[in-house]
Design a protein around this motif. Structure first.
Motif, PDB file in Angstrom:
ATOM      1  N   SER A  41      -1.292   0.304  -3.606  1.00  0.00           N
ATOM      2  CA  SER A  41      -1.840   1.097  -2.507  1.00  0.00           C
ATOM      3  C   SER A  41      -3.161   1.744  -2.895  1.00  0.00           C
ATOM      4  N   GLU A 144       0.723  -1.860   5.288  1.00  0.00           N
ATOM      5  CA  GLU A 144       1.378  -1.206   4.149  1.00  0.00           C
ATOM      6  C   GLU A 144       2.893  -1.285   4.363  1.00  0.00           C
ATOM      7  N   GLU A 145       3.643  -1.500   3.280  1.00  0.00           N
ATOM      8  CA  GLU A 145       5.099  -1.704   3.335  1.00  0.00           C
ATOM      9  C   GLU A 145       5.404  -2.807   4.357  1.00  0.00           C
TER      10      GLU A 145
HETATM   11 MG   LIG Z   1       2.396   1.803  -2.396  1.00  0.00          MG
END
Ligand SMILES: [Mg+2]
Ligand SMILES: Nc1ncnc2c1ncn2[C@@H]1O[C@H](COP(=O)(O)OP(=O)(O)O)[C@@H](O)[C@H]1O
Length: 423
Positions: A41, A144-145
């Motif tokens: 990230s 993200e995710e």
């Molecule tokens: Mg992460």
């Protein structure tokens, strides 16, 4: 393209070398799988801030997507904002305009912008379809995710990246980036991107050992997990495809709701003590028989005095009953002396199972700010019997500190006046 207005990137930001090929990739897909804490990230956030601040990429815009739109604020938005400050230091506000409502980030020198969306329901999906930018085009999407999304959601997003870019700026290109910890080996992401070869796709693997910046405490916790929970270590430590199954709680939903105690029939705190493990305090509320996780305080390697100071700062209400791990009476006394209504939760034969049954029996709402609770609940599993391969009625004792706090927090309602309060 203008090269005259080159931004001076003072940058204290550093990149983990393992992500170099990722940051140089120009194909349509960058698929980053890896263990928790591998630096995915942070890397993606820094990479996008660097590119969007660069006049060479004028006309580019980034859409950041998580399953639940509201979870962006404390994850992707916070990460991108931190990247801006790492790169530009005190000059950050001169170079980037940071807006909280609605969330957005805009580079003042290039005019490039970042916006945030979700795909949790039809309403959020529709909002994705109508995105426009005042300058340039939507060129990049960061999911993200990504394992939380359905393949169809990604198709909708993919569809947004089309049309000729060459008149706009010959340096531009379309790209989708996904970051995630692998879950099940049967996940569609594996089938779509990893199990077939495609010149447009870069797949990438990283673990916490590749992250030069990981704190030593995290490293130690992972090494302990290797011994205590080998199966979990494969997924969360090594970032390998695992098995989805044996999850204890699936009856939860993440969404925004008002957290003030006046909105609930009753409110409580649960606290699980920890030093090497997390010390977790959850603030919960009951309303119409459903559980709302309103707040979390989740810290490592802090002593009781420090945690009490943090609790005060976080407005943890000392008048509200706080149910704690009974194994540490001294800590409970310290909380009581500090003016909190802290009580031990008695451990009895079968009480963990009974608390879990209680939690499974009602809907659990999680406020999007409770990021650690969300991480824990998504991987809190039953143990497996090594000989039969069957799940047994006992949770894996790893990354379960917020889960313990949650179990304690419902004791007043579960046991009613039968709960013994020791002064
Ligand atoms: Mg992460
Ligand atoms: N390039 C970097 N510079 C500074 N710190 C970093 C960097 N990459 C990772 N970190 C540190 O490592 C931690 C874990 O990285 P993160 O990107 O959140 O991992 P992942 O997304 O793979 O779970 C971050 O919270 C940060 O403290």
């Amino acid at each position: 393209m203008t090269t005259a207005t080159k931004v001076k990137v003072i940058t204290k930001a550093k990149f983990n070398p393992i992500f170099k090929p990722v940051n140089e990739w120009r194909g349509r897909y960058r698929i980053l799988k890896g263990s928790a804490g591998s630096g995915k990230s942070v890397n993606v956030a820094q990479d996008y801030i660097a590119k969007l601040s660069d006049p060479a990429y004028e006309g580019a815009n980034l859409l950041v997507v998580r399953k639940v739109e509201e979870t962006n604020r404390d994850s992707t938005f916070a990460e991108l904002q931190a990247a801006i400050y790492r790169m530009f230091g005190n000059h950050a506000p001169k170079i980037w305009k940071i807006t909280l409502n609605p969330l957005s980030l805009e580079c003042k020198t290039t005019g490039n912008k970042i916006i945030f969306r979700g795909v949790k329901d039809q309403r959020q999906r529709e909002k994705v379809k109508s995105i426009t930018f005042k300058k340039g085009k939507l060129t990049w999407i960061w999911i993200e995710e990504a394992t939380e999304l359905e393949a169809e959601d990604v198709d909708i997003l993919d569809d947004r990246l089309r049309g000729d870019l060459s008149d706009l700026n010959p340096n531009l290109y379309y790209q989708i980036t996904m970051t995630f910890n692998p879950v099940s080996a049967t996940h569609w992401i594996k089938a779509r991107y990893f199990d077939r070869s495609d010149p447009e796709v870069l797949t990438h693997h990283s673990t916490y050992k590749d992250n030069r910046f990981i704190d030593p405490g995290y490293y130690r916790r992972m090494e302990r997990r290797k011994i205590e929970d080998p199966e979990g270590y494969r997924v969360y430590g090594l970032g390998e495809w695992g098995e989805l199954g044996g999850l204890i709680l699936t009856n939860f939903e993440v969404h925004d709701f008002p957290t003030g105690k006046e909105y609930f029939d009753s409110v409580y705190y649960g606290q699980d003590f920890g030093f090497n493990h997390a010390n977790a305090i959850l603030g919960i509320g009951f309303k119409d028989g459903e559980i709302y996780i309103r707040s979390e305080l989740y810290v490592f390697e802090k002593d009781t005095e420090e945690i009490i100071a943090l609790a005060r700062k976080a407005n943890i209400d000392p008048r509200v009953e706080m149910f704690c791990d009974s194994a540490e009476p001294d800590r409970i006394r310290t909380w009581q002396k500090a003016g909190f209504r802290a009580y031990p939760v008695k451990k009895e034969q079968g009480s963990v199972k009974a608390q879990i049954d209680f939690l499974k029996g009602r809907k659990i709402h999680i406020h999007p700010s409770c990021v650690n609770t969300l991480k824990e609940i998504q991987q809190w599993k039953w143990k497996k019997d090594p000989t039969t391969g069957l799940y047994i009625d006992e949770p894996v004792e790893f990354m379960d500190d917020a889960m313990a706090a949650l179990r304690y927090s419902v004791e007043r309602i579960r046991r009613g006046s039968a709960i013994e309060i020791l002064k």
